[in-house]
Design a protein around this motif. Sequence first.
Motif, PDB file in Angstrom:
ATOM      1  N   GLU A 180      -2.537   1.150  26.278  1.00 12.78           N
ATOM      2  CA  GLU A 180      -1.346   0.566  25.644  1.00 12.78           C
ATOM      3  C   GLU A 180      -0.388   1.661  25.187  1.00 12.78           C
ATOM      4  OE1 GLU A 180      -0.407  -1.505  21.393  1.00 12.78           O
ATOM      5  OE2 GLU A 180      -2.054  -2.386  22.538  1.00 12.78           O
ATOM      6  N   HIS A 181      -0.944   2.721  24.578  1.00 11.44           N
ATOM      7  CA  HIS A 181      -0.105   3.815  24.094  1.00 11.44           C
ATOM      8  C   HIS A 181       0.549   4.564  25.256  1.00 11.44           C
ATOM      9  CE1 HIS A 181       0.978   7.772  22.433  1.00 11.44           C
ATOM     10  NE2 HIS A 181       1.142   7.116  21.291  1.00 11.44           N
ATOM     11  N   ALA A 182      -0.200   4.757  26.339  1.00  8.43           N
ATOM     12  CA  ALA A 182       0.341   5.471  27.499  1.00  8.43           C
ATOM     13  C   ALA A 182       1.518   4.735  28.113  1.00  8.43           C
ATOM     14  CB  ALA A 182      -0.764   5.674  28.535  1.00  8.43           C
ATOM     15  N   ILE A 183       1.480   3.410  28.098  1.00 10.05           N
ATOM     16  CA  ILE A 183       2.521   2.611  28.741  1.00 10.05           C
ATOM     17  C   ILE A 183       3.689   2.308  27.798  1.00 10.05           C
ATOM     18  CG2 ILE A 183       3.019   0.408  29.875  1.00 10.05           C
ATOM     19  CD1 ILE A 183       0.120   0.382  30.840  1.00 10.05           C
ATOM     20  N   PHE A 184       3.359   1.953  26.551  1.00 13.22           N
ATOM     21  CA  PHE A 184       4.398   1.466  25.635  1.00 13.22           C
ATOM     22  C   PHE A 184       4.674   2.394  24.454  1.00 13.22           C
ATOM     23  CE2 PHE A 184       2.350  -2.327  27.492  1.00 13.22           C
ATOM     24  CZ  PHE A 184       3.445  -2.891  28.118  1.00 13.22           C
ATOM     25  N   GLY A 185       3.843   3.420  24.255  1.00  9.82           N
ATOM     26  CA  GLY A 185       4.009   4.270  23.092  1.00  9.82           C
ATOM     27  C   GLY A 185       3.525   3.564  21.837  1.00  9.82           C
ATOM     28  N   ALA A 186       3.899   4.095  20.671  1.00 13.74           N
ATOM     29  CA  ALA A 186       3.482   3.513  19.392  1.00 13.74           C
ATOM     30  C   ALA A 186       4.490   2.447  18.978  1.00 13.74           C
ATOM     31  CB  ALA A 186       3.371   4.600  18.327  1.00 13.74           C
ATOM     32  N   ASP A 187       4.287   1.246  19.478  1.00 12.67           N
ATOM     33  CA  ASP A 187       5.192   0.133  19.191  1.00 12.67           C
ATOM     34  C   ASP A 187       4.377  -1.017  18.591  1.00 12.67           C
ATOM     35  OD1 ASP A 187       6.982  -1.930  19.110  1.00 12.67           O
ATOM     36  OD2 ASP A 187       7.746  -1.638  21.142  1.00 12.67           O
ATOM     37  N   PRO A 188       4.511  -1.273  17.277  1.00 11.58           N
ATOM     38  CA  PRO A 188       3.704  -2.329  16.655  1.00 11.58           C
ATOM     39  C   PRO A 188       3.967  -3.707  17.251  1.00 11.58           C
ATOM     40  CG  PRO A 188       5.435  -1.568  15.161  1.00 11.58           C
ATOM     41  CD  PRO A 188       5.391  -0.604  16.303  1.00 11.58           C
ATOM     42  N   PHE A 189       5.186  -3.942  17.749  1.00 11.09           N
ATOM     43  CA  PHE A 189       5.473  -5.245  18.361  1.00 11.09           C
ATOM     44  C   PHE A 189       4.554  -5.487  19.555  1.00 11.09           C
ATOM     45  CE2 PHE A 189       7.573  -7.553  21.830  1.00 11.09           C
ATOM     46  CZ  PHE A 189       7.765  -8.786  21.228  1.00 11.09           C
ATOM     47  N   VAL A 190       4.392  -4.465  20.396  1.00 13.50           N
ATOM     48  CA  VAL A 190       3.522  -4.599  21.567  1.00 13.50           C
ATOM     49  C   VAL A 190       2.084  -4.841  21.123  1.00 13.50           C
ATOM     50  CG1 VAL A 190       2.582  -3.422  23.585  1.00 13.50           C
ATOM     51  CG2 VAL A 190       5.014  -3.202  23.033  1.00 13.50           C
ATOM     52  N   GLY A 191       1.630  -4.091  20.113  1.00 17.12           N
ATOM     53  CA  GLY A 191       0.265  -4.264  19.623  1.00 17.12           C
ATOM     54  C   GLY A 191       0.004  -5.670  19.128  1.00 17.12           C
ATOM     55  N   GLU A 235      -7.054 -12.393   9.649  1.00 16.36           N
ATOM     56  CA  GLU A 235      -7.097 -10.933   9.565  1.00 16.36           C
ATOM     57  C   GLU A 235      -7.301 -10.299  10.933  1.00 16.36           C
ATOM     58  OE1 GLU A 235      -9.803  -7.328   7.658  1.00 16.36           O
ATOM     59  OE2 GLU A 235      -9.987  -9.349   6.848  1.00 16.36           O
ATOM     60  N   VAL A 236      -8.168 -10.904  11.746  1.00 11.24           N
ATOM     61  CA  VAL A 236      -8.475 -10.340  13.059  1.00 11.24           C
ATOM     62  C   VAL A 236      -7.244 -10.326  13.961  1.00 11.24           C
ATOM     63  CG1 VAL A 236      -9.809 -10.670  15.170  1.00 11.24           C
ATOM     64  CG2 VAL A 236     -10.909 -10.961  12.947  1.00 11.24           C
ATOM     65  N   VAL A 237      -6.499 -11.434  13.964  1.00 16.86           N
ATOM     66  CA  VAL A 237      -5.339 -11.536  14.849  1.00 16.86           C
ATOM     67  C   VAL A 237      -4.152 -10.741  14.297  1.00 16.86           C
ATOM     68  CG1 VAL A 237      -3.791 -13.102  16.066  1.00 16.86           C
ATOM     69  CG2 VAL A 237      -6.119 -13.822  15.551  1.00 16.86           C
ATOM     70  N   THR A 261       3.374 -13.008  13.416  1.00 17.32           N
ATOM     71  CA  THR A 261       2.889 -11.634  13.244  1.00 17.32           C
ATOM     72  C   THR A 261       3.598 -10.647  14.157  1.00 17.32           C
ATOM     73  OG1 THR A 261       1.130 -11.827  14.922  1.00 17.32           O
ATOM     74  CG2 THR A 261       0.593 -12.551  12.680  1.00 17.32           C
ATOM     75  N   LEU A 262       4.400 -11.132  15.094  1.00 17.43           N
ATOM     76  CA  LEU A 262       5.046 -10.243  16.064  1.00 17.43           C
ATOM     77  C   LEU A 262       6.016  -9.265  15.413  1.00 17.43           C
ATOM     78  CD1 LEU A 262       5.736 -12.761  18.988  1.00 17.43           C
ATOM     79  CD2 LEU A 262       3.811 -11.193  18.710  1.00 17.43           C
ATOM     80  N   SER A 263       6.539  -9.623  14.260  1.00 19.05           N
ATOM     81  CA  SER A 263       7.490  -8.743  13.570  1.00 19.05           C
ATOM     82  C   SER A 263       6.809  -7.819  12.560  1.00 19.05           C
ATOM     83  CB  SER A 263       8.553  -9.589  12.849  1.00 19.05           C
ATOM     84  OG  SER A 263       7.947 -10.443  11.889  1.00 19.05           O
ATOM     85  N   LEU A 274       1.808  -8.357  19.916  1.00 22.53           N
ATOM     86  CA  LEU A 274       1.969  -9.283  21.038  1.00 22.53           C
ATOM     87  C   LEU A 274       0.688  -9.363  21.860  1.00 22.53           C
ATOM     88  CD1 LEU A 274       3.724 -11.130  22.808  1.00 22.53           C
ATOM     89  CD2 LEU A 274       4.493  -9.081  24.035  1.00 22.53           C
ATOM     90  N   VAL A 275       0.088  -8.213  22.145  1.00 19.92           N
ATOM     91  CA  VAL A 275      -1.169  -8.196  22.894  1.00 19.92           C
ATOM     92  C   VAL A 275      -2.246  -8.961  22.139  1.00 19.92           C
ATOM     93  CG1 VAL A 275      -3.029  -6.735  23.769  1.00 19.92           C
ATOM     94  CG2 VAL A 275      -0.638  -6.062  24.118  1.00 19.92           C
ATOM     95  N   ASN A 276      -2.312  -8.767  20.824  1.00 20.40           N
ATOM     96  CA  ASN A 276      -3.311  -9.479  20.024  1.00 20.40           C
ATOM     97  C   ASN A 276      -3.129 -10.993  20.102  1.00 20.40           C
ATOM     98  OD1 ASN A 276      -4.479  -7.080  19.138  1.00 20.40           O
ATOM     99  ND2 ASN A 276      -4.584  -7.771  17.021  1.00 20.40           N
ATOM    100  N   VAL A 277      -1.889 -11.445  19.950  1.00 21.35           N
ATOM    101  CA  VAL A 277      -1.634 -12.889  19.968  1.00 21.35           C
ATOM    102  C   VAL A 277      -1.922 -13.477  21.350  1.00 21.35           C
ATOM    103  CG1 VAL A 277       0.108 -14.688  19.628  1.00 21.35           C
ATOM    104  CG2 VAL A 277       0.071 -12.697  18.123  1.00 21.35           C
ATOM    105  N   LEU A 278      -1.526 -12.761  22.409  1.00 21.26           N
ATOM    106  CA  LEU A 278      -1.811 -13.230  23.764  1.00 21.26           C
ATOM    107  C   LEU A 278      -3.311 -13.284  24.031  1.00 21.26           C
ATOM    108  CD1 LEU A 278       0.949 -11.341  25.805  1.00 21.26           C
ATOM    109  CD2 LEU A 278       0.813 -13.808  25.392  1.00 21.26           C
ATOM    110  N   LEU A 279      -4.032 -12.253  23.571  1.00 27.45           N
ATOM    111  CA  LEU A 279      -5.489 -12.239  23.735  1.00 27.45           C
ATOM    112  C   LEU A 279      -6.137 -13.396  22.988  1.00 27.45           C
ATOM    113  CD1 LEU A 279      -6.619  -8.490  23.571  1.00 27.45           C
ATOM    114  CD2 LEU A 279      -6.971 -10.098  25.457  1.00 27.45           C
ATOM    115  N   TYR A 280      -5.617 -13.686  21.793  1.00 26.60           N
ATOM    116  CA  TYR A 280      -6.176 -14.786  21.012  1.00 26.60           C
ATOM    117  C   TYR A 280      -5.957 -16.118  21.730  1.00 26.60           C
ATOM    118  CZ  TYR A 280      -7.259 -17.779  17.033  1.00 26.60           C
ATOM    119  OH  TYR A 280      -7.821 -18.725  16.213  1.00 26.60           O
ATOM    120  N   ALA A 281      -4.753 -16.319  22.232  1.00 23.69           N
ATOM    121  CA  ALA A 281      -4.455 -17.564  22.954  1.00 23.69           C
ATOM    122  C   ALA A 281      -5.327 -17.689  24.204  1.00 23.69           C
ATOM    123  CB  ALA A 281      -2.978 -17.610  23.323  1.00 23.69           C
TER     124      ALA A 281
END
Length: 219
Positions: A105-116, A162-164, A48-50, A118-125
């Motif tokens: 997240e937006h303040a640090i990385f801007g609107a970057d879907p990869f970061v969004g 769907e959640v992740v 999902t990172l891409s 990545l955060v989701n997958v890391l949180l899930y793990a």
Amino acid sequence: MGKFKKGEKHMPVEERRVTRMQATGDSNKKKLYALIIFIFSFLLYSNTLSHEYALDDDVIFKENRFVQQGFGGIKDIFSHGFLYGFNQRNNQSYRPLVSTVFAIEHAIFGADPFVGHLVNVLLYALTCVLLFFMLLKMFRNYGLLVPLLITLLYAAHPLHTEVVANIKGRDDMLTLLFMIITLYFLFDYIRKSSVIYLAMSVVSYFACLLTKENAVAII
């Protein structure tokens, strides 16, 4: 000389040594299993990172003016409903904590879907690892294998896709994460009767309530 652990004082020296070796062995196994769970959970959703933004991501992130303001929007996030920053209607649920996470997240990385993603997958793990440690407390007399198998089954269950995969699904993930932490410290409080553990459980549950309203179900 090291201090005796509970129940060791009246043990023979050799028995104490064996007991400590077993405890060390179990501790190492827990760390290994936790690492396996983290890697397994991460790899399951690494595809999902891409991905781009999808579904409700516009509503809660791309076109939410409070989130787009970054740190400056946090005050408004806590004083309005969940979707007010998108539709200027205060008739939705109250989920300020997850919106604050998006704003940071937006303040640090801007609107970057990869970061969004990545955060989701890391949180899930991370959530799956915490689930494993919570289950160890719940199934204390069943060894390490039962909690491990339950956690791996949970991690691989397709219901979570769907959640992740959807960045907006972070509210559900954070809710579960705080639920698990709540139960983790609650089990410690029941066993050790320390008010500190009870306080930490309450704080975690309060964070859970600020993330999504279905946290009420944990009661």
